[in-house]
Design a protein around this motif. Structure first.
Motif, PDB file in Angstrom:
ATOM      1  N   MET A 100       0.684  -1.157   0.043  1.00  0.00           N
ATOM      2  CA  MET A 100       0.107   0.023  -0.033  1.00  0.00           C
ATOM      3  C   MET A 100       0.778   1.257   0.173  1.00  0.00           C
ATOM      4  O   MET A 100       0.304   2.403   0.032  1.00  0.00           O
ATOM      5  N   LYS A 101       1.985   1.029  -0.018  1.00  0.00           N
ATOM      6  CA  LYS A 101       3.012   2.251   0.204  1.00  0.00           C
ATOM      7  C   LYS A 101       4.109   2.405  -1.110  1.00  0.00           C
ATOM      8  O   LYS A 101       5.222   2.708  -0.965  1.00  0.00           O
ATOM      9  N   LEU A 102       3.780   1.483  -2.074  1.00  0.00           N
ATOM     10  CA  LEU A 102       4.894   1.274  -3.174  1.00  0.00           C
ATOM     11  C   LEU A 102       4.528   2.569  -4.052  1.00  0.00           C
ATOM     12  O   LEU A 102       3.730   3.073  -4.683  1.00  0.00           O
ATOM     13  N   LEU A 103       5.639   3.019  -4.375  1.00  0.00           N
ATOM     14  CA  LEU A 103       6.179   3.938  -5.681  1.00  0.00           C
ATOM     15  C   LEU A 103       6.693   3.349  -6.702  1.00  0.00           C
ATOM     16  O   LEU A 103       7.810   2.605  -6.506  1.00  0.00           O
ATOM     17  N   HIS A 104       6.177   3.577  -7.875  1.00  0.00           N
ATOM     18  CA  HIS A 104       6.961   3.389  -9.421  1.00  0.00           C
ATOM     19  C   HIS A 104       8.038   4.672  -9.472  1.00  0.00           C
ATOM     20  O   HIS A 104       7.525   5.679  -9.114  1.00  0.00           O
ATOM     21  N   TRP A 139      -5.558  -0.836  -8.391  1.00  0.00           N
ATOM     22  CA  TRP A 139      -5.812  -1.831  -9.319  1.00  0.00           C
ATOM     23  C   TRP A 139      -4.789  -2.451 -10.044  1.00  0.00           C
ATOM     24  O   TRP A 139      -4.870  -3.402 -10.675  1.00  0.00           O
ATOM     25  N   GLU A 140      -3.578  -1.857  -9.829  1.00  0.00           N
ATOM     26  CA  GLU A 140      -2.464  -2.243 -10.388  1.00  0.00           C
ATOM     27  C   GLU A 140      -1.905  -3.499  -9.979  1.00  0.00           C
ATOM     28  O   GLU A 140      -1.637  -3.367  -8.770  1.00  0.00           O
TER      29      GLU A 140
END
Length: 129
Positions: free
Chosen positions: A104-108, A119-120
């Motif tokens: 939930m804290k992921l950044l590209h 949704w990714e």
């Protein structure tokens, strides 16, 4: 087994850190990279866990992976503690380098920094301890 908590961006994963903060983090990442190398060459059984910024907010979605593509993210303190305890008793986690993040804290971070949309799919394969 020695479980070493390192940082996302250490070793061969410098591309995982957003370029906006790389200059600030580079000295710390170089120290972490050297520590990882010493540990690998020591002959001890080890697990290296690279994590991003620690947070006290509860989201309870920590995961661990063997590799990160161009992603960066934080993890809760409790989530990291649970993963570290799992690493100690897991034979699969012997002599490997893992990345710990909260989905939930992921950044590209490539081509630009943006949060992962709900949704990714998670852009890596989850490593099960």
């Amino acid at each position: 087994r020695l479980v070493y908590v390192s940082a996302l961006g250490a070793g061969d994963r410098e591309s995982a850190v957003p370029f906006q903060v790389m200059d600030t983090m580079r000295p710390m990442l170089m120290d972490k990279s050297r520590s990882e190398l010493y540990l690998r060459e020591s002959g001890l059984d080890y697990t290296i866990v690279r994590c991003g910024p620690l947070d006290e907010e509860e989201t309870n979605t920590p995961v661990v992976t063997e590799a990160t593509s161009d992603c960066y993210g934080g993890i809760t303190i409790d989530g990291l503690a649970d993963l570290l305890c799992g690493c100690v008793s897991s034979e699969k986690a012997k002599n490997v380098t893992l990345t710990a993040v909260d989905t939930m804290k992921l950044l590209h971070v490539r081509p630009y920094v943006r949060p992962r949309e709900f949704w990714e799919p998670v852009p890596f394969e989850v490593f099960s301890l």
